[in-house]
Scaffold this active site. Structure first.
Site, PDB file in Angstrom:
ATOM      1  CG  HIS A 123      73.174  17.113  27.749  1.00 53.33           C
ATOM      2  ND1 HIS A 123      73.228  16.694  29.057  1.00 53.33           N
ATOM      3  CD2 HIS A 123      71.973  16.681  27.257  1.00 53.33           C
ATOM      4  CE1 HIS A 123      72.132  16.026  29.346  1.00 53.33           C
ATOM      5  NE2 HIS A 123      71.357  16.005  28.291  1.00 53.33           N
ATOM      6  CE1 TYR A 124      66.098  21.281  27.222  1.00 49.72           C
ATOM      7  CE2 TYR A 124      66.752  22.747  29.011  1.00 49.72           C
ATOM      8  CZ  TYR A 124      65.833  22.342  28.065  1.00 49.72           C
ATOM      9  OH  TYR A 124      64.636  23.000  27.959  1.00 49.72           O
ATOM     10  CG  LEU A 125      70.970  24.684  30.436  1.00 48.43           C
ATOM     11  CD1 LEU A 125      71.548  25.194  31.749  1.00 48.43           C
ATOM     12  CD2 LEU A 125      69.688  25.443  30.094  1.00 48.43           C
ATOM     13  CE  LYS A 128      65.418  23.850  24.761  1.00 49.29           C
ATOM     14  NZ  LYS A 128      64.379  23.780  23.703  1.00 49.29           N
TER      15      LYS A 128
END
Length: 209
Positions: A123-125, A128
């Site tokens: 989810h973070y990538l 980004k």
């Protein structure tokens, strides 16, 4: 340039403010809480009180360049990551366009170009990735920096900055901050994406040839 640092209270953002003060640029530290202001005033930096989760347009008044170094942090859920790392970044790009800001430096992450299949980091990538893609298409003069594993080791001033790296390595936060500030004024960095880890090249020689 008068540079707005978004995420100035973070590990990289605060050091970016310090590096800007050491350079020919004038930092404006964007912070969320009033108790975060004195540390920057002691450094001699201007501050603006604004929150990515609310209306933060006022932070963009009289700004020449932006360093987006905000992040939701490793201890928050996917919802906060979307709000800060994705939507906060996208709105920052929109405001930079609205106010005619010519230079935008985005702190991203290695892996943001291929976010699928990355487990707990997915989810973070993805956040980004979406922010990076939005910036690329926005028409701003941008540079996206994707560092490897962040450490709190002292900076060495030596890095490996490439369009694509074969190995994922470490990089001190201090060196990431130094790179973000350095690339503000490097013509060869304009409209480019770089991956960053520790290395053997002096920062002053990066993209110099």
């Amino acid at each position: 340039m008068r540079v707005l640092v978004i995420g100035a209270n973070g590990g990289i953002g605060k050091q970016a403010v310090e590096k800007l003060l050491e350079s020919d640029h004038e930092p404006v530290a964007m912070v969320r809480k009033t108790d975060q202001i004195p540390q920057f005033e002691e450094l001699g930096a201007q501050t603006v009180l604004a929150d990515l989760e609310e209306d933060f347009e006022k932070a963009f008044h009289n700004i020449d360049a932006v360093i987006f170094a905000a992040g939701s942090g490793p201890h928050t859920g996917a919802d906060k990551t979307i709000v800060i790392d994705q939507e906060g970044a996208i709105e920052s790009v929109d405001l930079a366009k609205k106010y005619g800001i010519k230079r935008f430096i985005m702190l991203s992450s290695i892996g943001a170009d291929h976010p699928k299949g990355t487990g707990q980091m997915k989810h973070y990538l993805y956040a980004k990735h979406r922010a990076d893609e939005y910036l690329k298409k926005a028409g701003l003069n941008y540079t996206i920096v994707r560092p490897g594993r962040l450490t709190d080791d002292p900076g060495t001033g030596k890095v490996n900055l490439q369009e694509k790296l074969s190995d994922l390595g470490n990089i001190p936060r201090e060196d990431v901050a130094a790179v973000l500030v350095y690339l503000l004024s490097v013509p060869r960095a304009e409209n480019q994406i770089f991956e960053l880890v520790e290395g053997n090249t002096e920062l002053s020689e990066v993209l110099a040839y």
